[in-house]
Design an enzyme around this catalytic site. Sequence first.
Site, PDB file in Angstrom:
ATOM      1  N   CYS A 381       0.834  -1.197   0.000  1.00 21.99           N
ATOM      2  CA  CYS A 381       0.000   0.000   0.000  1.00 21.99           C
ATOM      3  C   CYS A 381       0.878   1.260   0.000  1.00 21.99           C
ATOM      4  O   CYS A 381       1.429   1.620  -1.035  1.00 21.99           O
ATOM      5  CB  CYS A 381      -0.989  -0.050   1.166  1.00 21.99           C
ATOM      6  SG  CYS A 381      -2.449   0.958   0.849  1.00 21.99           S
ATOM      7  N   HIS A 515      -3.714  -5.006   0.565  1.00 22.16           N
ATOM      8  CA  HIS A 515      -3.133  -5.546   1.796  1.00 22.16           C
ATOM      9  C   HIS A 515      -3.203  -7.074   1.802  1.00 22.16           C
ATOM     10  O   HIS A 515      -4.140  -7.650   2.362  1.00 22.16           O
ATOM     11  CB  HIS A 515      -3.876  -4.982   3.009  1.00 22.16           C
ATOM     12  CG  HIS A 515      -3.605  -3.537   3.235  1.00 22.16           C
ATOM     13  ND1 HIS A 515      -2.506  -3.086   3.950  1.00 22.16           N
ATOM     14  CD2 HIS A 515      -4.244  -2.425   2.814  1.00 22.16           C
ATOM     15  CE1 HIS A 515      -2.512  -1.767   3.976  1.00 22.16           C
ATOM     16  NE2 HIS A 515      -3.552  -1.345   3.290  1.00 22.16           N
ATOM     17  N   GLU A 517      -1.659  -9.084   3.533  1.00 25.64           N
ATOM     18  CA  GLU A 517      -1.529  -9.650   4.885  1.00 25.64           C
ATOM     19  C   GLU A 517      -2.892  -9.970   5.506  1.00 25.64           C
ATOM     20  O   GLU A 517      -2.975 -10.743   6.457  1.00 25.64           O
ATOM     21  CB  GLU A 517      -0.715  -8.714   5.793  1.00 25.64           C
ATOM     22  CG  GLU A 517      -1.405  -7.436   6.244  1.00 25.64           C
ATOM     23  CD  GLU A 517      -1.277  -6.274   5.264  1.00 25.64           C
ATOM     24  OE1 GLU A 517      -1.054  -6.520   4.055  1.00 25.64           O
ATOM     25  OE2 GLU A 517      -1.431  -5.110   5.691  1.00 25.64           O
TER      26      GLU A 517
END
Length: 543
Positions: A381, A515, A517
């Site tokens: 990001c 993102h 993650e």
Amino acid sequence: MTRFIFITGGVVSSLGKGLASAALGAVLQARGYSVRLRKLDPYLNVDPGTMSPYQHGEVYVTEDGAETDLDLGHYERFTGVSARQGDNVTSGRIYLDVIRRERRGGYLGKTIQVIPHVTDAIKEFILADTEDTDFVLVEIGGTVGDIEGLPFFEAIRQLGNELGRDRTMFIHLTLLPYIPTAGELKTKPTQHSVKELRSIGIQPDALLCRSDRPIPEAERAKMALFCNVRPEAVIQALDVANIYMVPLAYHEEGLDRVVMEHFGLADAPEPDLARWRDIVQRVANPEGEVTIAIVGKYVELKEAYKSLIESLAHGGIANNVRVNLDWVDAGIFESGQDPVARLENVHGILVPGGFGERGAEGKIKAITFARTHNVPYFGICFGMQMAVIEAARNLAGIEGAGSTEFGECREPVVGLLTEWVRGNRREVRGKDGDMGGTMRLGAYEAVLAEGSRVAEIYGTTHISERHRHRYEVNVNYKDRLEASGIRFSGLSPDGELPEIVEIPDHPWFVGVQFHPELKSRPFDPHPLFASFIKAAVEQSRLV
Ligand code: GLN
């Protein structure tokens, strides 16, 4: 039949209620049941989206674009069940809905009160969309006794009555502190906290007792007696070396058996916990180790990077290595520290998501180092946006390249995202709009360039990932940047929004606008993290 398990906390905060709920969810799932986890947060913000990471830690974004509590990340990582908008609610959201309804005249002239109107709204939230789930685990944020938590406790008390004991269970998480001078674990705080709970009409069915050492039989018996809980339902929850051991530990302590007995399901087959054993086994027996530098702004606050930390560990699980994290405050490169001296021994550099100008130039310096020294680089990001600015300035020679997030700039390589497409709708934002809930949030598709590194990593050219950003890389700079060696290898389906950049002639240099993650799981590590750690392993053989 849907059953509800309410998880409350006592004594102190930060006992790991979220993790406890997630781990119990995982064990129930291992018994073959479907589960859904929900979190009730007593604070008055409508959602945590506007809170500083210092206040709240990470904001976890769901597929459907809700900004939620980081515990929902634990829920997803432990159960693999994608959380939804309706799985996290705050007092702020409840009151906002109730007051809006009152303004519309929705209460037909009645006086609006906490009981029953606010508690009804809470109950509605707890029960919504749960018909096809075997177990709904509902975690109440905060600690029993907090003033702002009272409506939530009252609502779950009422539900206990309305649904009956065979459909509801109350589990209370507490702490047994060890007092060195007495050489004892103390049960008094637990007794008091249960007393508090009972004074508002909730009798816990099980106690989950956090402790740093085994709880002697006498203390367990005492808690059972004073707290009016069956002795076998006093479960010890010892500290463990790694969070993925928790489901196994709970099962060994008999927590899921107590739950089964409570609901009259004592004949249910034992859970299949093989995948948790496998993960624990891998984490405990790495074949090597790598060090990843995380260059960020909130580095002293690990809660702000919860999912990131877990995803890097998952990348380690995928490669059978231990991943050491070296936290680097980007500010040091702004006050003159040489990135070479600080970063030359790491095997990978990651710039995570972030907001605001502070530290941005330091991050750009770290990225220059990674790019020019062939060290694997992963930009997430903000980390992608800074990588593009770095390339614009230093590869494409676009002087004054910057982001409008930091104010007016001559070459807005990164600019405010004002219009984009969601499904078949066009979303429009202006400079002066609301801050809360207005970013580009949640799952969006991206199309990857045939033959690119990311297409190879994902094994497909069509992906969907979760977003949370207000600025975007300006696609008008694409041709100039590509000519200088940075490839736009992922774009939104309409080709308007850059989603991924990579440098083809670098060992591993990838920046993503989303993102990843948020979607990594221990038993299903995200391909980008698995690939990044693999590159770091290769790098570790060189340095
Ligand atoms: N601040 C940047 C933006 O709003 C990046 C956001 C992020 O890293 N999550 O676009």
